[in-house]
Every structure is written in structure tokens, then in C-alpha cells.
Design an enzyme around this catalytic site. Structure first.
Site, PDB file in Angstrom:
ATOM      1  N   LYS A   1       0.838  -1.205   0.000  1.00 43.06           N
ATOM      2  CA  LYS A   1       0.000   0.000   0.000  1.00 43.06           C
ATOM      3  C   LYS A   1       0.867   1.247   0.000  1.00 43.06           C
ATOM      4  CE  LYS A   1      -2.211   3.279   2.780  1.00 43.06           C
ATOM      5  NZ  LYS A   1      -1.940   3.948   4.064  1.00 43.06           N
TER       6      LYS A   1
ATOM      7  N   ASP B   1      -6.142   0.603   1.104  1.00 47.02           N
ATOM      8  CA  ASP B   1      -6.183   1.035   2.505  1.00 47.02           C
ATOM      9  C   ASP B   1      -7.498   0.564   3.124  1.00 47.02           C
ATOM     10  OD1 ASP B   1      -8.118   2.692   1.427  1.00 47.02           O
ATOM     11  OD2 ASP B   1      -7.286   4.549   2.253  1.00 47.02           O
TER      12      ASP B   1
END
Length: 212
Positions: free
Chosen positions: A123, A142
Site C-alpha cells: 500500500k 487502505d
């Protein structure tokens, strides 16, 4: 749910583009390493809180060298309100040292290299690649993307890596950069974990949750 998930995903994207096609990274930064630092701090922390933390942090530490040579206790004091500050502080310093020692002070520009840095998972690497360098090697996943991708039945997983793999199969690569931004913005403004505002959601006519 439409049978063809690729067509369904593109339909979602086209709808979201009308409202959120212009959105960019919510983290404030003025250099690739500042973005890397902010992205490390954003783990289990809101972007809004991170931006408040980095407002003072970036005034104190101006360069990669400043972070590499930072006093850990002083750094921790600056980032304390972002949570998990001890681990994040160590990761920021170690990442800065590695950027200097291995990459001549320049934040690397590939997924493989970024993942070698302390505190960097896919991420974080995706955020840096997209917003610092305009590159897309994946889709940043996320908490908003995890939750909304499941609500929209684009995946059945809770694991970010598995979710990213699912999304990369059905979201055309040309949309990888904007997809996360749009979903995240939808999550912050409308499709909130608590008290989602369904009536104002641009996806309310196709959202599986609202069709049941």
C-alpha cells in the site's frame, strides 16, 4: 451483481469519475521522501491526522539526511499523535539510511526496491509510486478500499494483498492510479464506516448492499 466483473468495475469507475475524477493524494508532501514518510505514518492513522503531524515534522526535518541522522526520541515526539510512533520512528530513520546508502539519497522508483525499505508494504509503495513518480505497479489498498471493495462485491477477502490481486484483475490498468483515490474519497465523504450517507452516494443505484 453483473456477471462480468470487469464491465462492472469499469461502470463503477465511470460513475465515480464524475464526482471524484479530479482527486489526488490526500497526504501533503513536497518531495518523494516526504511522501514516503507521510505514507509510513498513515498506517492505522487518518490522512487528516498525518497532515497535522507532518506540518511541523517537515519544518524540522528538511532532507533525507536529516531523517537518517535524527535523534529517535526527538523524532518520536514529533510523530507521537500518529500512533505506533516507536515503530514508525524506527522505520522512518532506517528507510532514510537505506535510501542514502543504497540509492544515493533518491527514493527508489520500483515496487521491488520500495518493499525493501523499513515499514513499507505494498500500500505504501503504491502511494509513493503513484503520487511521487506517476507510476502504477498496483492498486493502493487502505481501509477504505478494503471496506468498499467488499461492499461492492469486487472481492471477498479482507487481506490487502489478496484484495489488490482481485482488483488488478478487473480494473483496467489505465485506471489503477485514480481508482484508489476515488474509492478513498468516497469512503471519507460519503460511504463512511459509521453512518454512511446512502442518499448522496453516486453508486447507490448499483451498490449490492442497497439492492438487497
Amino acid at each position: 451483481m453483473e456477471r462480468n466483473k470487469k464491465e462492472y468495475a469499469v461502470r463503477i469507475i465511470k460513475i465515480l469519475e464524475e464526482d471524484y475524477g479530479h482527486v489526488k493524494c490526500a497526504l501533503n508532501f513536497s518531495s518523494p521522501f516526504e511522501l514516503l514518510t507521510a505514507a509510513i505514518l498513515s498506517a492505522q492513522c487518518t490522512d487528516e491526522r498525518v497532515n497535522k503531524v507532518t506540518e511541523n515534522l517537515f519544518k524540522r526535518y528538511k532532507s533525507v539526511e536529516d531523517y537518517a541522522n535524527a535523534d529517535i526520541l526527538e523524532l518520536e515526539n514529533y510523530i507521537k499523535s500518529a500512533g505506533f510512533f516507536r515503530n514508525k520512528g524506527k522505520n522512518i530513520i532506517k528507510s532514510a539510511q537505506m535510501v542514502i546508502n543504497k540509492y544515493n539519497g533518491d527514493v527508489p522508483q520500483t515496487m521491488e526496491e520500495l518493499l525493501e525499505l523499513s515499514g513499507v508494504a505494498r500500500k505504501t509503495a503504491n502511494v509513493v509510486l503513484v503520487s511521487a513518480f506517476g507510476k502504477s505497479e498496483g492498486i493502493a489498498v487502505d481501509t477504505h478500499v478494503i471496506r468498499i471493495a467488499n461492499l461492492l462485491e469486487l472481492t471477498e477477502y479482507d487481506d490487502p494483498v489478496k484484495i489488490e490481486k482481485d482488483l488488478m484483475k478487473i480494473v483496467p490498468k489505465k485506471y489503477w492510479i485514480n481508482f484508489s483515490f476515488m474509492i478513498q474519497t468516497l469512503g471519507r465523504r460519503i460511504c463512511k464506516a459509521r453512518n454512511p450517507v446512502h442518499v448522496f452516494c453516486s453508486l447507490n443505484k448499483i451498490c449490492p448492499l442497497l439492492q438487497k
